[in-house]
Motif scaffolding. Structure first.
Motif, short mmCIF file in Angstrom:
data_model
loop_
_atom_site.label_atom_id
_atom_site.label_comp_id
_atom_site.label_asym_id
_atom_site.label_seq_id
_atom_site.Cartn_x
_atom_site.Cartn_y
_atom_site.Cartn_z
N VAL A 1 -1.29 -1.34 3.67
CA VAL A 1 -0.09 -2.08 4.03
C VAL A 1 -0.48 -3.08 5.11
N CYS A 2 -0.26 -4.34 4.81
CA CYS A 2 -0.67 -5.42 5.73
C CYS A 2 0.58 -6.15 6.23
N ILE B 1 -3.01 -3.74 -7.46
CA ILE B 1 -1.60 -4.12 -7.51
C ILE B 1 -1.22 -4.68 -6.13
N VAL B 2 -0.84 -5.94 -6.11
CA VAL B 2 -0.54 -6.62 -4.86
C VAL B 2 0.95 -6.92 -4.80
N LYS B 3 1.58 -6.59 -3.69
CA LYS B 3 2.98 -6.96 -3.47
C LYS B 3 3.05 -7.98 -2.34
N THR B 4 3.62 -9.13 -2.65
CA THR B 4 3.86 -10.14 -1.62
C THR B 4 5.25 -10.73 -1.88
N TYR C 1 7.77 -8.92 2.38
CA TYR C 1 7.78 -9.18 0.93
C TYR C 1 9.01 -8.68 0.21
N GLY D 1 2.01 -8.15 3.07
CA GLY D 1 2.01 -7.61 1.73
C GLY D 1 1.17 -6.34 1.66
N THR D 2 1.13 -5.76 0.49
CA THR D 2 0.38 -4.52 0.30
C THR D 2 -0.55 -4.67 -0.89
N VAL D 3 -1.56 -3.82 -0.91
CA VAL D 3 -2.45 -3.79 -2.09
C VAL D 3 -2.76 -2.34 -2.41
#
Lengths: 335, 335, 335, 335
Positions: free
Chosen positions: B240-241, C255-258, A231, B244-246
């Motif tokens: 952490v995927c 809060i999502v990061k992609t 990302y 992406g992350t959440v």
């Protein structure tokens, strides 16, 4: 008043620093360059009105060169830093200072023999406004002693040539320096855990990695290195102290609300993230050359990073907690 | 339509749940209570128009009691849960389900023998809107498989009676359940590191602690437990995927700008932080009793938490990575 | 201890409040309902075990009804509130209290004649945790006197039946109450500007609108009403005081990061945004009926809102600054 | 390749720009300066190795001067800009371009007569990374047409010499340019409301002020100017479009959690807030002089700002909506 710079290595980072020294930072002039690819060196030299010289030693020896920037292939760093030191010329060396602790020690000895600080290592995090705000908060005293640090270093992706050890040596090395600098302490042990691997990886690559460091006073710093996070480029750092915490801010960006929610951008690479830090790093380095010598990360910091990355590399290979064995710090390198 | 509840244990959390069942949640009526302190039980009973009974067994046996809430001292939980199960009455048990894995196994057997779900364990994080948003993001599939979780559980301070093991058993147990629930996997090992201790601690207490868990599929979850952090009650959780992350949101609060900067409040205790989650937990539990039985954390979740906290406690004492050895999960507990 | 409620009007909001009084809030029981659509009333009544009565007057007169909730069509509100007041029964009336200032005045007189507070008006913002945090900050005194308020009220979209005046009467009315409540002052004038219209509108609709209010002490409050903003339901409120500012928080969300950046969700409607506020509004109303009468927005607040929305409607039609002419506030309505 | 600069006016902002041109920006050299205070000019000149000349006209006429920076007292700007233009030398003029619209028109004519762009006006907001991110979002097209802008310009405090008109002429002028630039439209009317005054003010000063602008296409922009807000220097700007909104970010700062809550710093003055923007403004100006002439805010932008601030000043004095009457924009100034 202009410092005449010779640059050894005109690859991507070398060219970026040449641009910086030419177009961004005042008081410097790139007068000589060299590269293993002579054609590339010639081309870069022509662009900025510098001379292209055959070898790094020629650049160092050139009487027109006041100070040297080393951005060549890592294994050649030590040789050039030692030569510059022997010539009594200030030298800015991109990390690593050297690829072995032994070479770093040789540099420490040479610099001490020279009797004055000549070497600066390119740990640019120390020039990032966000990190500096964190440092001020920690040094301000209101938070008490640090106890824990939680760090993450994420890249969108890396090329296939990236090997597992590079997560330590090329990537984590920046946090290793940041931890030492923010805490003002040495790291005494390293451990590397290898979580479930992302599918977005190469077969040979352990990604992500989870590293654990301990400092002299018992602070535990953990570091996620994830170089195919997809990302963006994302640097996180939170320090937990006895009376409060301080967290590195994300870069500011416009806040957009649309039907997909509230969104801010995530940067995509380290050049964007630390561009201003690189600029300031060179501006302060150039200014320091007029004024008593380099004030940034020293050869000692380069040596410590080498020993710690060696320990962390061993930890990655063995799965064990590996002790960091630093020499005693010479008084020369005490601030 | 009203569920008549008997409450065993009228201490702080018991009284809070009685208030909740009386004043906040519809469809429930507290009709009987008991406590080791009979006077306290009588006082609480009078306040809500319930009867105070001599023992927990009396509460369970009372024909007027449809369902039981166990909020007594931890070591007594198993006895009451087993008795309620034997009586065929739904029972909500605050964590821990039992203080030994063996007792948890006995409860699993008893519930299976009863042939239907009767037991729910009080892991309220699963009812927090923020955690639920995280769960939705993870289950949505866009982020890919989780690889790492970074968690923190901070309390402003704890009383002197708090011992090092309680960081695992009373505090981390909530994240242990949250990790299992968010990831939908079992934890297979635990390790506990003890960083530099805060000065704001008692001599007997290792605070903070840094815990490491690994799951079946290799996800690494790290957890900072810091129960004297001074500044407030602060729960952090980032997953952490692969794509992406959440991150768990902080509770919303008014944003104030004054000469000391921009400020938002930090909550001071778990009652504020998870008050709405507790309300929802009981609302959904009461509703489930009309509709096929409990849907929340099961006896299996209570058993797994017991085995994992045992392993983490051993890890704290030995400094070693300790394997978690769960029995095979009966089909009864597969969703 | 249960309050037996009669509900007049079983449309969307009426049904939502009936569900709330039945399933969410303790201490209340809906025993009678009515609606212009008798079939709908019968269906809703059956669902909650209440009786369906022919008319609102029947509901009010029903001896089994302790208190009345009015959620019928706006023009009928005054009649029912007056009847409930005459019957000495507490009445919760959704906004508007009445559709004319004259009817509001009649209600004020009737309530004063009754000698005790019976009427509460449904301005639910006062029960939102975020607004309450803002109110506490303003009342805390550290910020000094308010000088300006900046508000926005945005809806994703409205149906074609929505007319320009409804931006004042149905939408802005919530901020009009919030401004009065937060500042503790009356509004003395209103002005409405009509910016460029969004293409996502109907030909008859001025959208967005920009409203300006002035209070007794000279505070200026501006309010953007934008009911086809496309992206969600978004409520903003910042108060600028002599020594600092305070801003309403956005609802918390994961809060999502992609690869598209860092994202948090935006709510899509007022039911999500103010669901908890509605619950608390009714919980406090029911509790107040056991304890001295309603404590929420009073008939005076309903009257003031009516006069101010009248002025703002005239301002919309004329483009002029329109003065708000309130009667003197009776002592009965001073807190 | 170096541009030799003459600077007219060596007050605070003049000295800051001289430092910038000397120490920060590459490719420029300050060779001549002047000031009404000859001693100050001499001192500043000595510091950077420039010559101090008696008058601005001397600086402009000096053959060693390639380009001119005007940072003298506002009423003298027009004279120097006209002289530089007549001499065919590029001139960077701090705002205002001139203190009357008539003088601005004279400059427009002179520049057109010169046949090429020579004049740039110092509206540095256009160089701020945050504003540029906003501009990109607006120009990206995803948000649809702008409909509203909400702006705030707050200073911690101003000296007693600050008069009410300066809120328009010295403070709001930056937003006036930002609104025009972000929207790509002209402002057609201005109105100024004067809310309740802060106690932290001088008797002669209307503070805060609330300004309203309308553009050609009907966009409404509101602007709070509050120059004694006590808490810091705070610039806010949100643009509301047909399909979404975009908001200027606050500057990034470390996030500290302590017993007083979660805190980030607020900047204290415009030099901190827009330091990087000033640097970039001069870097781009110097670069443009090698490459076809200035690309920043033009004499037309300076003229428009003058006419709009005149209208807003009249609006402040009269309380009325005042129309902005711009001449037709010459093709010379169309991009």
């Amino acid at each position: 008043m202009t410092v005449h710079i010779g640059v050894i290595g005109t690859g991507m980072i070398g060219q970026d620093h040449i641009r910086r020294l030419t177009d961004v930072v005042t008081g410097a002039d790139v007068v000589a360059v060299t590269d293993v690819d002579a054609a590339r060196a010639a081309e870069v030299a022509a662009r900025v009105g510098a001379r292209a010289l055959p070898t790094g030693q020629d650049v160092i020896a050139d009487p027109a060169v006041d100070a040297v920037v080393v951005t060549s292939w890592g294994p050649t760093h030590a040789e050039y830093v030692l030569a510059a030191t022997a010539a009594g010329k200030p030298v800015f060396c991109e990390k690593p200072l050297a690829t072995t602790a032994e070479d770093c020690l040789r540099i420490l000895e040479a610099e001490q023999a020279a009797g004055r600080g000549l070497v600066q290592v390119g740990f640019m995090r120390r020039y990032d406004p966000g990190y500096r705000a964190v440092k001020r908060a920690l040094d301000g005293g209101q938070l008490g002693h640090p106890l824990l640090m939680h760090c993450a270093h994420r890249n969108a992706s890396v090329p296939e040539s990236y090997r597992s050890e590079m997560a330590v040596q090329d990537t984590a090395v920046h946090e290793i320096d940041a931890i030492r600098w923010l805490l003002g302490e040495e790291i005494v042990s390293a451990q590397v855990l290898t979580p479930r691997r992302t599918r977005h990886r190469f077969a040979h690559l352990a990604d992500p990695q989870f590293m654990l460091f301990e400092t002299e006073s018992g602070v535990r710093a953990d570091l996620e290195v994830f170089v195919n996070c997809q990302y963006g480029y994302d640097i996180q750092c939170e320090t937990v102290c006895e009376s409060g915490t301080v967290r590195l801010p994300d870069p500011a960006d416009a806040i957009v609300k649309t039907a997909t929610g509230q969104r801010t951008g995530v940067l995509q690479d380290w050049k964007q993230r630390f561009g201003a830090a690189f600029d300031l790093e060179f501006a302060e380095w150039i200014a320091s050359l007029h004024d008593g010598g380099p004030t940034g990360p020293s050869a000692w910091d380069g040596y410590a990073a080498a020993v710690i990355t060696d320990a962390a590399t061993e930890a990655l290979h063995t799965g064990r907690v590996v002790s960091v064995r630093l020499k005693d710090r010479p008084d020369f390198y005490r601030s």
